[in-house]
Design a protein around this motif. Structure first.
Motif, PDB file in Angstrom:
ATOM      1  N   THR A   1       0.803  -1.226   0.000  1.00 37.05           N
ATOM      2  CA  THR A   1       0.000   0.000   0.000  1.00 37.05           C
ATOM      3  C   THR A   1       0.837   1.278   0.000  1.00 37.05           C
ATOM      4  O   THR A   1       0.320   2.346  -0.316  1.00 37.05           O
ATOM      5  CB  THR A   1      -0.913   0.037   1.242  1.00 37.05           C
ATOM      6  OG1 THR A   1      -0.089   0.048   2.416  1.00 37.05           O
ATOM      7  CG2 THR A   1      -1.821  -1.189   1.275  1.00 37.05           C
TER       8      THR A   1
ATOM      9  N   ASP B   1      -7.325  -3.544   0.191  1.00 36.05           N
ATOM     10  CA  ASP B   1      -6.250  -2.896   0.939  1.00 36.05           C
ATOM     11  C   ASP B   1      -5.877  -1.563   0.293  1.00 36.05           C
ATOM     12  O   ASP B   1      -5.691  -0.542   0.967  1.00 36.05           O
ATOM     13  CB  ASP B   1      -5.037  -3.833   0.966  1.00 36.05           C
ATOM     14  CG  ASP B   1      -4.248  -3.694   2.247  1.00 36.05           C
ATOM     15  OD1 ASP B   1      -4.749  -3.067   3.195  1.00 36.05           O
ATOM     16  OD2 ASP B   1      -3.128  -4.215   2.303  1.00 36.05           O
TER      17      ASP B   1
ATOM     18  N   LYS C   1      -0.152   1.110   8.337  1.00 37.56           N
ATOM     19  CA  LYS C   1      -0.817  -0.192   8.407  1.00 37.56           C
ATOM     20  C   LYS C   1      -0.056  -1.025   9.431  1.00 37.56           C
ATOM     21  O   LYS C   1       1.074  -1.444   9.190  1.00 37.56           O
ATOM     22  CB  LYS C   1      -0.812  -0.873   7.033  1.00 37.56           C
ATOM     23  CG  LYS C   1      -1.472  -2.236   7.026  1.00 37.56           C
ATOM     24  CD  LYS C   1      -1.380  -2.881   5.649  1.00 37.56           C
ATOM     25  CE  LYS C   1      -1.977  -4.289   5.693  1.00 37.56           C
ATOM     26  NZ  LYS C   1      -1.840  -4.989   4.403  1.00 37.56           N
TER      27      LYS C   1
ATOM     28  N   ASP D   1      -2.523  -6.838   9.177  1.00 39.19           N
ATOM     29  CA  ASP D   1      -3.595  -7.083   8.232  1.00 39.19           C
ATOM     30  C   ASP D   1      -4.917  -6.544   8.766  1.00 39.19           C
ATOM     31  O   ASP D   1      -5.337  -6.864   9.879  1.00 39.19           O
ATOM     32  CB  ASP D   1      -3.719  -8.592   7.984  1.00 39.19           C
ATOM     33  CG  ASP D   1      -4.723  -8.911   6.898  1.00 39.19           C
ATOM     34  OD1 ASP D   1      -4.717  -8.212   5.869  1.00 39.19           O
ATOM     35  OD2 ASP D   1      -5.505  -9.862   7.085  1.00 39.19           O
ATOM     36  N   LYS D   2      -5.570  -5.653   7.995  1.00 43.10           N
ATOM     37  CA  LYS D   2      -6.866  -5.061   8.311  1.00 43.10           C
ATOM     38  C   LYS D   2      -6.848  -4.133   9.520  1.00 43.10           C
ATOM     39  O   LYS D   2      -7.899  -3.788  10.050  1.00 43.10           O
ATOM     40  CB  LYS D   2      -7.928  -6.155   8.501  1.00 43.10           C
ATOM     41  CG  LYS D   2      -8.138  -7.012   7.259  1.00 43.10           C
ATOM     42  CD  LYS D   2      -9.381  -7.885   7.361  1.00 43.10           C
ATOM     43  CE  LYS D   2      -9.203  -8.998   8.332  1.00 43.10           C
ATOM     44  NZ  LYS D   2     -10.363  -9.939   8.329  1.00 43.10           N
TER      45      LYS D   2
END
Length: 736
Positions: A476, A527, A547, A550-551
């Motif tokens: 990202t 994402d 980030k 994850d998530k």
């Protein structure tokens, strides 16, 4: 508190596959079956003191004892042989508000059931002196500092004194309760370092086996030259020669007594009087000789275990498991080879939502019960569900696991690799039974195959391996955890006297199956879309974003922020993420959680981030509780459709006809599930879409009001102001 009809009792043990623990568990399970109770067993796999290969994480399975599902707890304390583990378990159970029974322990504040090992050893010594006329006895016991070692010595000493027979410290040998102690004693006898007595009592079977195996190679005849008696009867006698005479420590009766005592505490029923005394199991290491019935029982058990071990050794499970290319392939392979576990009726794979992207080793000090998990049904005594179910770890299992009203005995076994906690398996039995060592072989294959699948297919893992950036997430471009931490530290140092830092944490995709490796393309696109939303927000407030995993995302900005400011920023961020095209289509409502905090230069940023994470986890748990409603998923489909297209002519009466429900029942159920009426939620969905269009487009207010289902622009503006406290233009043009 568990709301099911039957009480659910947790059992904490170690290495539940071992003979000693299986005997205890058989007693607990059988008595629970009789008393109409369910059992949840929490056990590690290796139970070692030196944590090679990062296996300490397996002991996080004991956190599950904090579940509100449990009505009582039994601890098989003797299996927890290491002081650190004993201390940790005691800390866990001290915080519980349910009855607790400890087996083979003496701990203040707890109800304890203890085997009378002194009495058992008295029986053994009495058998040697009175039945066989033996006058010269050695005892090989455990470590000198252990109370149980001394109790075994005292039992023998008391009988020898009663009979007027000599018994001194020269007759006592300290060992370690393992085969090596018996081997060392045999070497002392053979070399002449220690004189050979008429008989040796070994304080457990392991040490007796070591003694027999070593003596077998030398010219010492058993029992003519030396009588050998074991203790605890762990089985495996046919693997040693001669077949050992031993004493059955009545673990099954002790387990049954613990289960009966828990039941008495829960119901007020009278405590059952259960005889826990043991008995001799004759063999060929004394002159009594073998009794066929005992040998037959052992042969049946040994042959059964050998059959399943051979299936694991000679089968193709491992080869097929490591070739899986998707989580769907993996689940199907586990189903195909589920028959390699003896007598199990249900197998459930419970994974953390972010199992395939976990990059950090789990800390035994971090509490995980509020984390969301995904449950895949491998086999079930009821029906196999192809779609995964969602729950939080502390709930133990999703409601879909309960199924029919059959009694259930559940075994929770940790699933981990390289110090990373991935989740756990639940093995379900509908009659009193336990798993054995053959299951451990099956478990190791599944863990290794899951790790191979993770490394083979997880795009995030592969991107990490390229090591393109030390401080940025390579998918990202956002700061990774290390990069964000560094940037946050720099921002704190630069804070002015009147300034503070706004922190907003974002958790996306809750209870959505993003762990499916065969859907990683969608996950990556999601994402990127979320990162665009974060960048858009931070650009408006001169902040930065990252980030963390994850998530899990986070943003920060420096300024003279108020609580109202951070609430507005959070609201805007939630709107643009939840209504972004891919997210609202694939994830929908009730999958996004946020937490915010204002911090100063004096605050500990690490603690602040941890507090935000815990705040989100608590919100997830609250949602998870609601998801147990029988109609939750059906009503959620309606709600998601409404939020995707609030401009549609939504007719509650038509929705009721689709559900075949009365209008009154539909309205009451909707509000019970979501905490808001259908009509009010429709208004909220229209205002939410209006906010999204105001923030992400330049179209005019009349067009926005029409798109959101309003025929009267003035009515839209009045309703918008009532619900947000500002006009549409003010909301769009605010600098925050």
């Amino acid at each position: 508190m568990n709301t099911n009809k039957r009480p659910l009792i947790g059992v904490l043990t170690a290495r539940a596959s071992e003979a000693e623990q299986r005997q205890l568990l058989k007693g607990i399970l059988s008595k629970a079956y009789e008393l109409d109770m369910d059992i949840a067993v929490f056990s590690n796999v290796y139970n070692i003191s030196e944590y090679y290969a990062d296996v300490e994480v397996e002991n996080k399975v004991y956190e599950l004892v904090h579940s509100e599902q449990l009505d009582g707890v039994i601890v098989t304390y003797e299996s927890l042989i290491y002081p650190d583990m004993q201390k940790s378990i005691c800390e866990h159970i001290k915080a519980l508000d349910v009855p607790v029974v400890m087996i083979d322990a003496k701990i203040d504040g707890f109800t304890c059931i203890n085997t009378d090992v002194k009495s058992d050893l008295r029986d053994i010594a009495r058998h040697l002196t009175d039945v066989h006329g033996i006058r010269d006895i050695d005892i090989l016991t455990g470590q000198e500092e252990l109370e149980t070692s001394q109790l075994r010595i005292e039992g023998v000493r008391e009988i020898m004194m009663e009979r007027g027979l000599p018994f001194s410290e020269e007759n006592v040998i300290y060992g370690n309760f393992w085969n090596t102690s018996g081997e060392d004693l045999a070497e002392d006898y053979i070399s002449g370092k220690r004189r050979i007595p008429q008989a040796v009592i070994c304080a457990n079977d392991y040490m007796a086996y070591g003694l027999l195996d070593k003596l077998f190679h030398y010219d010492i005849s058993i029992p003519e030259d030396l009588t050998v008696i074991g203790y605890e009867h762990i089985g495996e006698r046919i693997y040693h020669s001669p077949v050992l005479t031993t004493y059955q420590r009545n673990r099954a009766a002790i387990g049954a007594k613990a289960a009966a005592l828990i039941y008495s505490k829960l119901t007020g029923a009278p405590t059952q009087d259960i005889d826990t005394s043991g008995y001799m199991i004759p063999g060929y290491t004394c002159s009594c000789g073998m009794e066929k019935k005992y040998l037959l029982e052992e042969l049946v058990d040994v042959r059964e275990i050998k059959k399943y071990n051979d299936m694991n050794f000679c089968g193709t499970f491992e080869q097929q498991a490591v070739t899986c290319r998707s989580i769907s392939d993996y689940i199907q392979t586990l189903r195909n080879f589920s028959n390699m576990i003896r007598n199990v009726s249900g197998i459930y794979l419970c994974l953390y939502e972010d199992w395939c992207t976990r990059s950090h080793k789990a800390s035994i000090k971090d509490f995980s019960n509020n984390e969301p998990m995904i449950c895949y049904t491998i086999i079930s005594p009821d029906k196999v569900m192809d779609d995964p179910a969602f729950f939080t770890r502390g709930q133990l299992y999703p409601s879909e696991l309960i199924g029919a009203e059959d009694k259930k005995f559940l075994f929770f076994v940790p699933l981990f690799s390289e110090g990373k906690e991935l989740g756990h398996f639940i093995f379900r039995y509908t009659s009193p039974d336990t798993y054995d060592q053959a299951m451990i072989v099956w478990l190791k294959i599944t863990v290794n195959a899951l790790q191979v699948l993770r490394m083979k297919n997880d795009i995030n893992t592969l991107l990490e391996c390229t090591n393109l950036s030390e401080y940025h997430d390579t998918a990202t471009g956002l700061y990774n955890e290390q990069g964000f931490t560094n940037e946050l530290a720099n921002a704190c140092k630069k804070l002015g006297e009147q300034e503070n830092l706004a922190l907003i944490m974002v958790r996306t995709g809750i209870f959505s199956d993003d762990s499916r490796i065969d859907k990683k393309n969608l996950s990556v696109r999601m994402d990127i879309e979320i990162s665009d939303c974060l960048n858009q927000t931070t650009a408006n407030i001169n902040g930065f974003c990252g980030k963390l995993s994850d998530k899990l995302y986070i943003i920060s900005a420096t300024g003279q922020f108020t609580d109202e400011d951070i609430a507005l920023i959070t609201d805007k961020l939630e709107i643009i993420i939840s209504h972004s095209p891919l997210y609202i289509q694939e994830r929908g409502i009730d999958t996004l959680f946020m937490a915010s905090k204002l911090i100063s230069a004096d605050d500990n940023t690490e603690e602040c981030i941890s507090a935000l994470s815990e705040d989100i986890n608590m919100k997830i748990k609250q949602l998870s509780d609601k998801r147990h409603h029988a109609y939750y998923n059906d009503y959620l489909q309606v709600r998601n459709s409404m939020y995707r297209d609030p401009g549609n002519e939504w007719d509650a009466q038509k929705t009721c006809r689709d559900f075949r429900l009365s209008y009154g029942h539909f309205r009451a159920t909707y509000k019970d599930i979501f905490g808001i009426s259908f009509h009010q939620d429709l208004i909220m969905s229209r205002i939410a879409m209006a906010k999204y269009l105001l923030l992400t487009t330049t179209i005019g207010i009349p067009a926005i009001s029409f798109k959101c289902g309003y025929k009267d622009e003035k009515y839209f503006m009045r309703q918008f102001r009532q619900l947000t406290g500002s006009t549409p233009n003010s909301y769009r043009n605010s600098s925050i």
